[in-house]
Motif scaffolding. Structure first.
Motif, PDB file in Angstrom:
ATOM      1  N   ALA A  60       0.839  -1.207   0.000  1.00 56.96           N
ATOM      2  CA  ALA A  60       0.000   0.000   0.000  1.00 56.96           C
ATOM      3  C   ALA A  60       0.869   1.249   0.000  1.00 56.96           C
ATOM      4  CB  ALA A  60      -0.936  -0.004   1.208  1.00 56.96           C
ATOM      5  N   PHE A  64       0.500   3.500  -3.359  1.00 59.07           N
ATOM      6  CA  PHE A  64      -0.150   4.790  -3.127  1.00 59.07           C
ATOM      7  C   PHE A  64       0.825   5.760  -2.463  1.00 59.07           C
ATOM      8  CE2 PHE A  64      -3.428   1.447  -2.775  1.00 59.07           C
ATOM      9  CZ  PHE A  64      -4.172   1.766  -3.899  1.00 59.07           C
ATOM     10  N   GLU A  67      -0.381   9.229  -1.586  1.00 53.39           N
ATOM     11  CA  GLU A  67      -1.327   9.241  -0.463  1.00 53.39           C
ATOM     12  C   GLU A  67      -1.144   7.949   0.326  1.00 53.39           C
ATOM     13  OE1 GLU A  67      -5.519  10.228  -1.023  1.00 53.39           O
ATOM     14  OE2 GLU A  67      -4.990  10.916  -3.024  1.00 53.39           O
ATOM     15  N   PRO A  69      -0.923   5.015   3.226  1.00 52.19           N
ATOM     16  CA  PRO A  69      -1.823   4.682   4.333  1.00 52.19           C
ATOM     17  C   PRO A  69      -1.333   5.328   5.630  1.00 52.19           C
ATOM     18  CG  PRO A  69      -0.515   2.776   3.715  1.00 52.19           C
ATOM     19  CD  PRO A  69      -0.223   3.848   2.723  1.00 52.19           C
ATOM     20  N   ARG A  93      -5.861   4.193   1.703  1.00 51.07           N
ATOM     21  CA  ARG A  93      -5.899   3.385   0.483  1.00 51.07           C
ATOM     22  C   ARG A  93      -5.018   2.152   0.618  1.00 51.07           C
ATOM     23  NH1 ARG A  93      -5.394   7.086  -4.604  1.00 51.07           N
ATOM     24  NH2 ARG A  93      -6.136   5.162  -5.549  1.00 51.07           N
ATOM     25  N   GLY A  94      -5.592   1.023   0.236  1.00 56.38           N
ATOM     26  CA  GLY A  94      -4.856  -0.225   0.278  1.00 56.38           C
ATOM     27  C   GLY A  94      -4.930  -0.950   1.615  1.00 56.38           C
ATOM     28  N   CYS A 101     -11.032  -1.295   8.228  1.00 58.61           N
ATOM     29  CA  CYS A 101      -9.584  -1.169   8.108  1.00 58.61           C
ATOM     30  C   CYS A 101      -8.926  -2.132   9.100  1.00 58.61           C
ATOM     31  CB  CYS A 101      -9.171   0.282   8.370  1.00 58.61           C
ATOM     32  SG  CYS A 101      -9.966   1.455   7.226  1.00 58.61           S
ATOM     33  N   ILE A 148     -14.588   1.086   2.504  1.00 58.17           N
ATOM     34  CA  ILE A 148     -14.625   1.683   1.167  1.00 58.17           C
ATOM     35  C   ILE A 148     -15.452   2.974   1.194  1.00 58.17           C
ATOM     36  CG2 ILE A 148     -15.253   1.335  -1.252  1.00 58.17           C
ATOM     37  CD1 ILE A 148     -13.022  -0.559  -0.312  1.00 58.17           C
TER      38      ILE A 148
END
Length: 183
Positions: A60, A64, A67, A69, A93-94, A101, A148
């Protein structure tokens, strides 16, 4: 007439009883603080952490990079052994899916003088700590979240914690109302 020592002892007992009663009525809300990426990486790269969790974090961060995590931590002695467990919450994200999460719990191992992985769950960082039960379990109320859409459930799902085991009880709990004066 009461002796001063007897009166002091009664005051101490009443104070302890009031704290236990207050925890039953007003759960403790865990407060998460932002953690550095290097701290999260160090925790996740320990050999006790399942490889899939560590690789998800690394991937992740790579995928990303603009951005990355986020990592947040909270500390609390969940089982009353005098050592604070560390709760690591990974979001962004990821790191999130339909179940929420990543919430990862580490406990201090005094014989090895280090934190060790205990368990991971999909979750949110909205966690209430409830009272210890006579059977030795501490109850945690975790508000579930769709990772999400970021929509949080209205109710908390109850879990029990003891010695590294975090198990869902199948029960739910509604938020305390503002009239309950829980701060």
């Amino acid at each position: 007439m009461f002796k001063i020592s007897t009166l002091c002892l009664l005051l101490v007992i009443a104070t302890q009883a009031a704290m236990v009663f207050a925890e039953d009525i007003c759960p403790v809300k865990l407060r998460f603080e932002k953690a550095s990426h290097s701290l999260a990486s160090t925790l996740l790269n320990d050999q006790s952490v399942p490889a899939i969790i560590a690789s998800s974090w690394r991937e992740a961060n790579e995928k990303f990079a603009s951005e990355p995590p986020e990592a947040s931590i909270a500390r609390y002695d969940l089982n009353g052994d005098g050592w604070k467990e560390l709760l690591l919450y990974l979001s962004g994200r990821g790191m999130c899916g339909r179940g929420g999460c990543h919430l990862i719990i580490f406990a201090f191992n005094p014989s090895k003088h280090k934190l060790e992985y205990q368990t991971v769950h999909s979750s949110s960082d909205d966690i209430l700590l409830l009272n210890h039960q006579p059977d030795g379990y501490r109850h945690l109320a975790i508000r579930q979240m769709d990772g999400i859409s970021l929509i949080r459930a209205e109710q908390y799902t109850l879990y029990r914690w003891q010695e590294g085991d975090l198990a869902q009880t199948g029960e739910t709990l509604r938020l305390p109302s503002p009239e309950d004066h829980c701060d």
